[in-house]
Design an enzyme around this catalytic site. Structure first.
Site, short mmCIF file in Angstrom:
data_model
loop_
_atom_site.label_atom_id
_atom_site.label_comp_id
_atom_site.label_asym_id
_atom_site.label_seq_id
_atom_site.Cartn_x
_atom_site.Cartn_y
_atom_site.Cartn_z
N ARG B 229 0.93 -1.18 -0.11
CA ARG B 229 -0.24 0.37 0.27
C ARG B 229 0.61 1.35 -0.21
O ARG B 229 1.90 1.23 0.29
CB ARG B 229 -1.00 -0.14 1.20
CG ARG B 229 -2.45 -1.34 1.03
CD ARG B 229 -3.15 -0.68 2.34
NE ARG B 229 -3.29 1.08 2.66
CZ ARG B 229 -3.96 2.05 3.21
NH1 ARG B 229 -3.11 1.28 4.28
NH2 ARG B 229 -3.30 3.57 2.84
N HIS B 230 0.02 2.41 -0.30
CA HIS B 230 0.52 3.52 0.18
C HIS B 230 0.55 4.56 1.05
O HIS B 230 -0.67 4.21 1.56
CB HIS B 230 0.71 4.83 -1.47
CG HIS B 230 1.07 5.84 -1.34
ND1 HIS B 230 0.49 6.33 -0.14
CD2 HIS B 230 2.33 6.12 -1.77
CE1 HIS B 230 1.85 7.92 -0.81
NE2 HIS B 230 2.09 7.13 -2.01
N PRO B 231 1.60 4.51 1.74
CA PRO B 231 0.66 5.55 3.24
C PRO B 231 0.21 6.30 3.18
O PRO B 231 -1.22 6.26 4.20
CB PRO B 231 1.98 5.94 3.72
CG PRO B 231 2.77 6.04 2.69
CD PRO B 231 2.81 4.98 1.45
N SER B 232 -0.07 7.80 2.33
CA SER B 232 -1.15 8.65 2.29
C SER B 232 -2.12 8.78 0.99
O SER B 232 -2.58 9.68 1.30
CB SER B 232 -0.25 9.87 2.87
OG SER B 232 1.00 9.68 2.43
N ILE B 233 -1.73 7.83 0.30
CA ILE B 233 -2.85 8.00 -0.87
C ILE B 233 -4.50 6.83 -1.52
O ILE B 233 -3.05 5.69 -0.92
CB ILE B 233 -1.97 7.64 -2.86
CG1 ILE B 233 -0.57 9.56 -1.83
CG2 ILE B 233 -2.95 8.48 -3.76
CD1 ILE B 233 0.00 9.62 -3.05
#
Lengths: 383, 383
Positions: B229-233
């Site tokens: 996963r991307h941490p903030s998108i």
């Protein structure tokens, strides 16, 4: 707002959003260029809406946009188009990371730009580049990490594929674009010619995968995830000590001999399984057993001291908080403070482009408010 | 042997070994510079001994040294020192990745070089840079990946730390060094001044970790591995379809609305859990359940077509062999052929620095034999 650097005097008009383009223009700003960010009115750069937020403002945005200026322009409106064109008369480098074709739709295709602004370097960073059958496909970092193959060699065997922990698709494209822009600036300085730079994220992934590509093409074996090991250098992985994992890297026979000596394993270098780097790579598991039989007898701190004295590259696996506390990080000014009026003082990554004779201050100017520099930019242009 | 490019006419004297320096000078060669590799007599660059081997020759070495020249010099011997000094009179950029202090020991410290060759740019890529308390420590890619923190956010939660699947420590340092060299060349063109470039691998890791650093500094929470996963998108990860994992990346509200529409989930964008990117990131697991409830009903090929038609970035997780077969890779000439006299023809990663008006041929000259260009180089120097 710009710092002193080799690109002092260079003006960058920056239409880019999110990460690949903004990371590139942040590096240009660190090199001394003036970066004018041209944003969509109302919303601005998408990454203004990416967390984490501090007092409602995006720290993500601050990290890669500190030290830039901002003006909001709707490039579909004639009045704003005229302002953009006035900015371009003062611009050395135009950077954008739209989908290919967007600039043409806006009336700013390269052929027209080149004719109007003969000294303008135009740099486009896109998912797949401006040519080829996939040019029009949209791409984000994650898509290119998947398509390009890097996820398939990242992580541990038997586990689901892992995204690289940093946005290597975007950051890579940002870096290659920065290389190409600087080369184009040099070329312009030498010849007067301004060129178009066309960097594709997928192309950049291929370049970063150079070793995996050549391994596949040399052997026909599809590279898989290697966990924490290097595919063709041994020893080059974390080993168990009495109290934790210690990375040891011995890239040649000399270092391997020193390592064996330091661990009291003098017979290892003449062992037929370990005589060359290639043999050590083929027998990496057996070598690990031999090394750990000694390493497990003492704690990590002990071995760090022993191995560093012997000149053998080694170190722990740090979490981010511990990494930032490493004395070399502050000694190299790799955490700089942005004193943001909303966020407050926050530390962000510093400038790794250390070039003699240019200042590398401990602070950086804040990232701009959306449209925050309009009045000054218009006044400078006489508008 | 050099190709046409923005650095045509630039001569690089290359003392570097293994990867960080050689990757930098390979990019300089791709930009049109002439690169003269100066190697240790007998053994040469360590990476000549790194696998995989084809007909006894290192394909690893070929990948990052194609198109360079080689001369073997022992810089501890006065006769060879004299040859090196003659080469430096014709050199624009000297590149090395020794441990700091090595050049001084050899009698080629920067102060002396600067006095003797006032137009010489000197670029040093080292593990920790040339200043600070750790300057003298040795480092390889793997050590810096551990110390710098990137391994701690790479891989899946609960699993042992994973090395990034490519040598991001070395390749990163190579890229930043290339940026700095090009900026220094531009600066020299504008001012006549030649500067020293001092790039440290650990500094480069900090710059690549920009997002993790700002997340930690904004929230106080130590970033951990985020798997895929991307941490903030969000959405920005692989989702299950009926027959495999499909990466979907929707970086803004507009793309998310289009995605919801394309999947027949029109209610999602107004769901209070998913209204903004930040809310979607906080409720990523719930969103995944909602999206996969539809995605699992049809195979991946179906969804790729549906989502691409809707303009949503998506794609599979390719293995290296499949990635290399992507039609965009050949359309962008990202696999070039080196016709090596020993290895035979082998495909290596091409040049991602696409700059208008410069040739990007389908082949590259081979990597040099150790000392293979001695006679010609000496003749040119009148020695």
């Amino acid at each position: 707002m710009s710092v002193s650097g080799p690109l002092s005097g260079v003006v960058v008009a920056d239409l880019s959003r999110i990460l690949a383009g903004p990371y590139c223009t942040m590096l240009l700003a660190e090199l001394g260029a003036r970066v004018i960010k041209i944003e969509t009115p109302g919303t601005g750069d998408d990454s203004r809406h990416y967390g984490p937020f501090v007092n409602g403002k995006s720290a993500y945005f601050t990290s890669v946009n500190r030290g830039k200026e901002s003006i909001a322009l709707d490039l579909k409106k004639s009045q704003d188009k005229a302002i953009f064109e006035a900015i371009l008369t003062k611009t050395d480098v135009l950077v954008e990371n739209f989908r290919p074709g967007t600039m043409e739709k806006l009336g700013f295709g390269w052929e027209r730009l080149k004719a109007l602004y003969p000294r303008l370097i135009y740099a486009a960073a896109s998912g797949f580049g401006h040519t080829g059958p996939y040019a029009q496909h949209p791409a984000y970092d994650m898509v290119v990490q998947g398509l390009g193959g890097i996820m398939s060699i990242n992580g541990h065997p038997g586990q689901p594929p892992a995204r690289v922990g940093v946005s290597v698709g975007d950051l890579g494209a940002g870096l290659y674009t920065t290389v190409a822009i600087n080369a184009a600036l040099y070329h312009r300085a030498m010849t007067g010619e301004a060129r178009k730079v066309d960097v594709g994220m997928l192309d950049c992934q291929m370049s970063l995968l150079e070793n995996a590509i050549v391994r596949y093409n040399a052997t026909g074996k599809v590279p898989g995830p290697l966990g924490a090991r290097h595919p063709s250098i041994t020893p080059f992985e974390p080993y168990h000590t009495a109290d934790g994992l210690l990375i040891i890297a011995g890239g040649n026979d000399g270092l391997f001999a020193k390592l064996a000596m330091a661990l009291g394993l003098e017979a290892l270098p003449s062992d037929p399984r370990f005589k060359t780097n290639d043999l050590r790579s083929q027998n990496a598991e057996a070598l690990k057993v031999a090394l750990e039989s000694v390493l497990r007898t003492k704690p990590m701190d002990h071995w760090v001291q022993v191995l560093e004295t012997a000149g053998i590259p080694c170190g722990p696996i740090n979490t981010i908080d511990r990494a930032l506390k490493h004395p070399q990080v502050s000694a190299r000014n790799m955490l700089v403070t942005v004193d943001d009026p909303v966020i407050g003082p926050i530390k962000v990554a510093g400038n790794p482009l250390k070039i003699e004779g240019f200042a590398d201050p401990a602070t950086r100017p804040p990232a701009p408010e959306l449209d925050g520099d309009r009045a000054r930019i218009l006044a400078e242009l006489g508008l």
